[in-house]
Design an enzyme around this catalytic site. Sequence first.
Site, PDB file in Angstrom:
ATOM      1  N   ALA A  27       1.647   6.123 -14.337  1.00  0.00           N
ATOM      2  CA  ALA A  27       2.361   5.017 -14.997  1.00  0.00           C
ATOM      3  C   ALA A  27       2.743   3.940 -13.981  1.00  0.00           C
ATOM      4  O   ALA A  27       2.634   2.739 -14.258  1.00  0.00           O
ATOM      5  CB  ALA A  27       3.615   5.553 -15.696  1.00  0.00           C
ATOM      6  N   TYR A  63       3.273   9.122 -11.814  1.00  0.00           N
ATOM      7  CA  TYR A  63       2.505   8.422 -10.771  1.00  0.00           C
ATOM      8  C   TYR A  63       1.523   7.446 -11.425  1.00  0.00           C
ATOM      9  O   TYR A  63       1.447   6.271 -11.044  1.00  0.00           O
ATOM     10  CB  TYR A  63       1.771   9.453  -9.909  1.00  0.00           C
ATOM     11  CG  TYR A  63       0.808   8.860  -8.896  1.00  0.00           C
ATOM     12  CD1 TYR A  63       1.273   8.289  -7.711  1.00  0.00           C
ATOM     13  CD2 TYR A  63      -0.574   8.873  -9.113  1.00  0.00           C
ATOM     14  CE1 TYR A  63       0.383   7.752  -6.776  1.00  0.00           C
ATOM     15  CE2 TYR A  63      -1.464   8.342  -8.187  1.00  0.00           C
ATOM     16  CZ  TYR A  63      -0.987   7.789  -7.018  1.00  0.00           C
ATOM     17  OH  TYR A  63      -1.856   7.253  -6.102  1.00  0.00           O
ATOM     18  N   ASN A 118       0.806  -1.228   0.000  1.00  0.00           N
ATOM     19  CA  ASN A 118       0.000   0.000   0.000  1.00  0.00           C
ATOM     20  C   ASN A 118       0.838   1.276   0.000  1.00  0.00           C
ATOM     21  O   ASN A 118       0.366   2.324  -0.449  1.00  0.00           O
ATOM     22  CB  ASN A 118      -0.915  -0.043   1.245  1.00  0.00           C
ATOM     23  CG  ASN A 118      -1.534   1.292   1.550  1.00  0.00           C
ATOM     24  OD1 ASN A 118      -2.485   1.709   0.898  1.00  0.00           O
ATOM     25  ND2 ASN A 118      -0.999   1.999   2.542  1.00  0.00           N
ATOM     26  N   LYS A 127       1.153   3.235 -11.285  1.00  0.00           N
ATOM     27  CA  LYS A 127      -0.069   2.559 -10.837  1.00  0.00           C
ATOM     28  C   LYS A 127      -0.610   1.624 -11.923  1.00  0.00           C
ATOM     29  O   LYS A 127      -1.133   0.548 -11.630  1.00  0.00           O
ATOM     30  CB  LYS A 127      -1.120   3.599 -10.420  1.00  0.00           C
ATOM     31  CG  LYS A 127      -0.718   4.402  -9.187  1.00  0.00           C
ATOM     32  CD  LYS A 127      -0.494   3.485  -7.985  1.00  0.00           C
ATOM     33  CE  LYS A 127      -0.106   4.211  -6.727  1.00  0.00           C
ATOM     34  NZ  LYS A 127       0.082   3.325  -5.572  1.00  0.00           N
TER      35      LYS A 127
END
Length: 240
Positions: free
Chosen positions: A147, A145, A80, A149
Amino acid sequence: MIKRKILITGASKGIGLAIAKKLSSKYELILHASKPESFTFEIPDSHILCADFSDPNQLTAFCKQLKKEHGDHLYGVINNAGLTFDNSLIFQSEKDIDKMIQVNLKAPIMICKTVMKIFNLNKTGIIINMSSVVGETGNAFQSVYAATKAGLVSFSKSLAQEAAALNHDHNIRVISLSPGFIETDMTLNLPETEKEKYLKMIPSRRFGQATDIANYVSFLMSDEAAYVNGTNIHINGGLL
Ligand SMILES: NC(=O)c1ccc[n+]([C@@H]2O[C@H](COP(=O)([O-])OP(=O)(O)OC[C@H]3O[C@@H](n4cnc5c(N)ncnc54)[C@H](OP(=O)(O)O)[C@@H]3O)[C@@H](O)[C@H]2O)c1
């Protein structure tokens, strides 16, 4: 009864903390943050394991320690921890680009590499990788960011297929989760105009809470979700 052991990275606040609170009564937790000072609370029956994932040496040491101290009984991992530096790509520093790739993508990959060896031996285990709605939709000023994810989605699907290829008779699940707009420190400083724009795009007409994600993670970790595997799940109030 021996409790199943679960690692939650980025458990010091926001979504990770909500997941830790939700799972704490049922599981023995290994809680991670970038540094020990990030933890301002105590969760009974839990272990703390810290590392700044933007530092490759700390990431390697973290994986070794995880295997050595918790490898035998590890049942689940929730990757996470994440960060974003919102900016136009034109002005984004290479340092920030590297940090986002290292923390959001490389760290989950290296942690999965460590635990898949254990899960393959045990023939059981679950991994949840925290992606984002922007991994699918894209988002201006979040290109790197987004990319990272998007990478987690295909990585998770591939790993689920790989687990099946290595073990015919197994119960290893790999899932990615894509939250929408969740009210945490990550979204706290967005301009009000941006927030209003998002709110209009959410059919549920509210921003998500960290507990919305934690409740779903609790279901995914349970045996009731045994047939949920190799997929990406959106929790976003309809924002897509
Ligand atoms: N909030 C949203 O709207 C949203 C939407 C979609 C996806 N997500 C994803 O959900 C996850 C959790 O987000 P959140 O909103 O709960 O964020 P948050 O409140 O900012 O919490 C981030 C967590 O990640 C850890 N972390 C940050 N940088 C780290 C580093 N260099 N090394 C190790 N750990 C680090 C932090 O630890 P420290 O406290 O030690 O810094 C903290 O525990 C992230 O992967 C995020 O991309 C969030």
